[in-house]
Design a protein around this motif. Structure first.
Motif, mmCIF file in Angstrom:
data_model
loop_
_atom_site.group_PDB
_atom_site.id
_atom_site.type_symbol
_atom_site.label_atom_id
_atom_site.label_comp_id
_atom_site.label_asym_id
_atom_site.label_seq_id
_atom_site.Cartn_x
_atom_site.Cartn_y
_atom_site.Cartn_z
ATOM 1 N N TYR A 1 0.831 -1.211 0.000
ATOM 2 C CA TYR A 1 0.000 0.000 0.000
ATOM 3 C C TYR A 1 0.867 1.264 0.000
ATOM 4 N N TYR A 2 1.818 1.334 0.953
ATOM 5 C CA TYR A 2 2.626 2.559 1.067
ATOM 6 C C TYR A 2 3.602 2.713 -0.104
ATOM 7 N N ALA A 3 3.974 1.567 -0.733
ATOM 8 C CA ALA A 3 4.913 1.650 -1.860
ATOM 9 C C ALA A 3 4.227 2.169 -3.112
ATOM 10 N N PRO B 1 -1.305 7.626 0.421
ATOM 11 C CA PRO B 1 -2.169 7.340 1.578
ATOM 12 C C PRO B 1 -3.069 8.510 1.943
ATOM 13 N N TYR B 2 -2.674 9.724 1.548
ATOM 14 C CA TYR B 2 -3.444 10.899 1.972
ATOM 15 C C TYR B 2 -4.753 11.056 1.200
ATOM 16 N N ARG B 3 -4.997 10.170 0.211
ATOM 17 C CA ARG B 3 -6.334 10.128 -0.396
ATOM 18 C C ARG B 3 -7.297 9.402 0.545
ATOM 19 N N ASP B 4 -6.733 8.552 1.417
ATOM 20 C CA ASP B 4 -7.575 7.712 2.272
ATOM 21 C C ASP B 4 -7.756 8.267 3.677
ATOM 22 N N PHE B 5 -6.745 8.974 4.207
ATOM 23 C CA PHE B 5 -6.874 9.485 5.579
ATOM 24 C C PHE B 5 -6.092 10.779 5.749
ATOM 25 N N ALA B 6 -6.468 11.552 6.786
ATOM 26 C CA ALA B 6 -5.767 12.796 7.108
ATOM 27 C C ALA B 6 -5.064 12.606 8.443
ATOM 28 N N THR B 7 -3.808 13.037 8.521
ATOM 29 C CA THR B 7 -3.058 12.928 9.784
ATOM 30 C C THR B 7 -2.890 14.322 10.382
ATOM 31 N N ALA B 8 -2.523 14.367 11.663
ATOM 32 C CA ALA B 8 -2.448 15.652 12.370
ATOM 33 C C ALA B 8 -1.581 16.703 11.646
ATOM 34 N N PRO B 9 -0.383 16.369 11.154
ATOM 35 C CA PRO B 9 0.413 17.411 10.495
ATOM 36 C C PRO B 9 -0.234 17.934 9.215
ATOM 37 N N GLU B 10 -1.097 17.104 8.588
ATOM 38 C CA GLU B 10 -1.770 17.561 7.368
ATOM 39 C C GLU B 10 -2.989 18.413 7.726
ATOM 40 N N LEU C 1 15.705 9.900 8.788
ATOM 41 C CA LEU C 1 14.319 9.496 8.554
ATOM 42 C C LEU C 1 14.246 7.987 8.347
ATOM 43 N N VAL C 2 13.292 7.348 9.022
ATOM 44 C CA VAL C 2 13.091 5.904 8.856
ATOM 45 C C VAL C 2 11.845 5.726 7.988
ATOM 46 N N GLU C 3 12.048 5.220 6.776
ATOM 47 C CA GLU C 3 10.928 5.122 5.824
ATOM 48 C C GLU C 3 11.222 3.965 4.882
ATOM 49 N N THR C 4 10.260 3.048 4.732
ATOM 50 C CA THR C 4 10.484 1.906 3.837
ATOM 51 C C THR C 4 9.962 2.176 2.417
ATOM 52 N N SER C 5 9.030 3.097 2.260
ATOM 53 C CA SER C 5 8.427 3.306 0.938
ATOM 54 C C SER C 5 9.312 4.205 0.068
ATOM 55 N N ARG D 1 8.568 5.502 -2.712
ATOM 56 C CA ARG D 1 7.720 6.585 -3.209
ATOM 57 C C ARG D 1 7.675 7.747 -2.213
ATOM 58 N N LEU D 2 7.446 7.397 -0.932
ATOM 59 C CA LEU D 2 7.339 8.452 0.074
ATOM 60 C C LEU D 2 8.710 9.052 0.392
ATOM 61 N N ARG D 3 9.791 8.251 0.268
ATOM 62 C CA ARG D 3 11.133 8.839 0.453
ATOM 63 C C ARG D 3 11.367 9.974 -0.543
ATOM 64 N N ASN E 1 4.619 9.887 14.416
ATOM 65 C CA ASN E 1 3.181 10.163 14.455
ATOM 66 C C ASN E 1 2.458 9.198 13.520
ATOM 67 N N GLU E 2 1.472 8.511 14.057
ATOM 68 C CA GLU E 2 0.708 7.535 13.273
ATOM 69 C C GLU E 2 1.628 6.611 12.488
ATOM 70 N N PHE E 3 2.661 6.143 13.144
ATOM 71 C CA PHE E 3 3.560 5.151 12.557
ATOM 72 C C PHE E 3 3.240 3.766 13.119
ATOM 73 N N ALA F 1 0.408 1.386 11.894
ATOM 74 C CA ALA F 1 0.517 0.720 10.594
ATOM 75 C C ALA F 1 1.320 -0.579 10.695
ATOM 76 N N LEU F 2 1.867 -0.870 11.877
ATOM 77 C CA LEU F 2 2.656 -2.098 12.031
ATOM 78 C C LEU F 2 1.719 -3.296 12.234
ATOM 79 N N PRO F 3 2.127 -4.465 11.725
ATOM 80 C CA PRO F 3 1.216 -5.618 11.756
ATOM 81 C C PRO F 3 0.958 -6.147 13.170
HETATM 82 N N1 SAH Z 1 3.745 10.308 10.090
HETATM 83 C C1 SAH Z 1 3.065 10.641 8.872
HETATM 84 C C2 SAH Z 1 2.621 9.423 8.058
HETATM 85 C C3 SAH Z 1 1.815 8.350 8.691
HETATM 86 S S1 SAH Z 1 1.457 7.046 7.541
HETATM 87 C C4 SAH Z 1 1.953 11.626 9.137
HETATM 88 O O1 SAH Z 1 1.700 11.913 10.291
HETATM 89 O O2 SAH Z 1 1.354 12.124 8.186
HETATM 90 C C5 SAH Z 1 2.677 5.836 7.989
HETATM 91 C C6 SAH Z 1 4.078 6.123 7.501
HETATM 92 O O3 SAH Z 1 4.922 5.054 7.951
HETATM 93 C C7 SAH Z 1 4.270 6.177 6.002
HETATM 94 O O4 SAH Z 1 5.297 7.094 5.720
HETATM 95 C C8 SAH Z 1 4.707 4.732 5.668
HETATM 96 O O5 SAH Z 1 5.364 4.603 4.429
HETATM 97 C C9 SAH Z 1 5.600 4.448 6.842
HETATM 98 N N2 SAH Z 1 5.762 3.035 7.189
HETATM 99 C C10 SAH Z 1 4.786 2.107 7.309
HETATM 100 N N3 SAH Z 1 5.295 0.926 7.730
HETATM 101 C C11 SAH Z 1 6.616 1.127 7.907
HETATM 102 C C12 SAH Z 1 7.705 0.307 8.365
HETATM 103 N N4 SAH Z 1 7.500 -0.966 8.718
HETATM 104 N N5 SAH Z 1 8.944 0.857 8.454
HETATM 105 C C13 SAH Z 1 9.145 2.167 8.112
HETATM 106 N N6 SAH Z 1 8.169 2.983 7.660
HETATM 107 C C14 SAH Z 1 6.926 2.481 7.564
#
Ligand code: SAH
Length: 325
Positions: free
Chosen positions: A8-10, A14-23, A84-88, A90-92, A126-128, A131-133
């Motif tokens: 999904y994140y790749a 994601p911002y078409r589906d939800f809004a986060t606090a910084p947005e 920055l810790v980011e796996t996607s 696209r988002l990097r 924030n909101e990280f 999303a973890l399983p």
């Molecule tokens: N913090 C942001 C985005 C939240 S969405 C905000 O507040 O708007 C979740 C973010 O975590 C996305 O950037 C997604 O690509 C990233 N992400 C999801 N699973 C991850 C993982 N296992 N390791 C690193 N990044 C991950």
């Protein structure tokens, strides 16, 4: 859930589906930047400190934080390095575009928190975690079973080992969730903070105390959707078990503060004062929108109560901003 969210994140925005606090409002990132700056001072203002963020999304939180830091504490800006810790991928690319232009400068990306250099650390997320399983277990009269997904449906197999701890008290038929990755991350971050100094701030949806319940959910275009349908096409989240995280961090020797309801935490950091200060210089419609955005973060029936803030710190640090009684 791990594979669906990685896909999904790749591939999706994601911002078409939800809004986060910084947005929702620039003030959120600004307050977190000020939080990091004040915490840095309480650490003794170390040079070469890492300012790190996990899952930075579009980079909006960090852009707002860096702007606030630049304006209010340039010495911190000069002393810190951005990680920055980011796996996607696209988002990097989106983050690089936003954060590495002109005088905003350089950043280093990592696949996981384990790759961060051993330095004093200020970590924001924030909101990280949501999303973890997670794994889901169901209490049955004859013992525990674990939910697996097969052919787009849940199937239950005997659980081995069964869940332990507070949640194991669940009644028959109840679902219990375990997020081993989040607990491992809390342990890893706590160890780093104890060894090298610093503080972490996790903001996410979830109850303050561990509780049974099925919180797995999917959002599609802002609407709740079936979490098992079309894997990888929608965002999957589960509530964060803050008690389990705090216990894992405490076992590793760190101090934990909170979790606090987000509304209380942000109000203590000055959400409304800062919003009013910006709003005063704006035309009436924009001013009203800014105030409405701040309310959305703080109101108990919106994000203010279900969202929580938890800080994990080196044990010698005073409670960071927002957490002192
Ligand atoms: N913090 C942001 C985005 C939240 S969405 C905000 O507040 O708007 C979740 C973010 O975590 C996305 O950037 C997604 O690509 C990233 N992400 C999801 N699973 C991850 C993982 N296992 N390791 C690193 N990044 C991950």
């Amino acid at each position: 859930m791990a594979r669906a969210n990685a896909a999904y994140y790749a591939t999706r925005d994601p911002y078409r589906d939800f809004a986060t606090a910084p947005e929702i409002t620039q003030v959120f990132g600004e307050l977190l930047g000020a939080w990091a700056a004040v915490t840095w001072q309480s650490m003794g203002a170390p040079d070469g400190v890492l300012l790190a963020e996990m899952g930075p999304g579009r980079g909006t939180l960090m852009a707002d934080a860096l702007r606030a830091i630049e304006q209010t504490m340039p010495a911190f800006r000069a002393a810190m390095r951005l990680h920055l810790v980011e796996t996607s991928p696209r988002l990097r690319a989106v983050q690089a575009q936003k954060l590495c232009q002109g005088k905003l400068g350089q950043a280093t990306w990592h696949e996981s928190a384990a790759e961060l250099p051993d330095r004093p650390l200020l970590l924001l997320a924030n909101e990280f975690l949501d999303a973890l399983p997670v794994r889901q277990f169901v209490r049955r009269t004859d013992g525990w079973s674990e939910r697996h997904v097969q052919g787009g449906r849940f199937v239950e197999l005997p659980a081995s080992p069964p869940p332990t701890g507070a949640v194991a008290e669940a009644a028959s038929g109840q679902v219990v969730e375990l997020c081993e990755l989040a607990c491992r991350l809390a342990t890893e971050v706590a160890r780093r903070l104890v060894a090298s100094g610093g503080a972490a701030l996790f903001i996410d949806y979830g109850p303050a105390r561990s509780a049974p319940g099925d919180s797995l959910q999917a959002l599609h275009n802002g609407q709740p959707a079936d979490p098992l349908a079309e894997p990888g096409s929608r965002d999957l989240t589960a509530h964060v078990d803050f008690q389990a995280l705090a216990e894992a961090a405490a076992r590793a020797g760190a101090a934990c503060h909170g979790p606090l309801p987000l509304g209380l935490f942000l109000a203590r950091l000055g959400l409304f004062q800062r919003t009013d200060a910006i709003a005063r210089a704006q035309p009436p419609a924009r001013a009203a929108a800014l105030i409405e955005s701040a309310r959305r973060l703080a109101e108990p029936d919106q994000m203010g109560r279900l969202c929580k803030a938890l800080s994990i710190c080196h044990p010698a640090l005073p409670p960071p901003p927002g957490f002192a009684e």
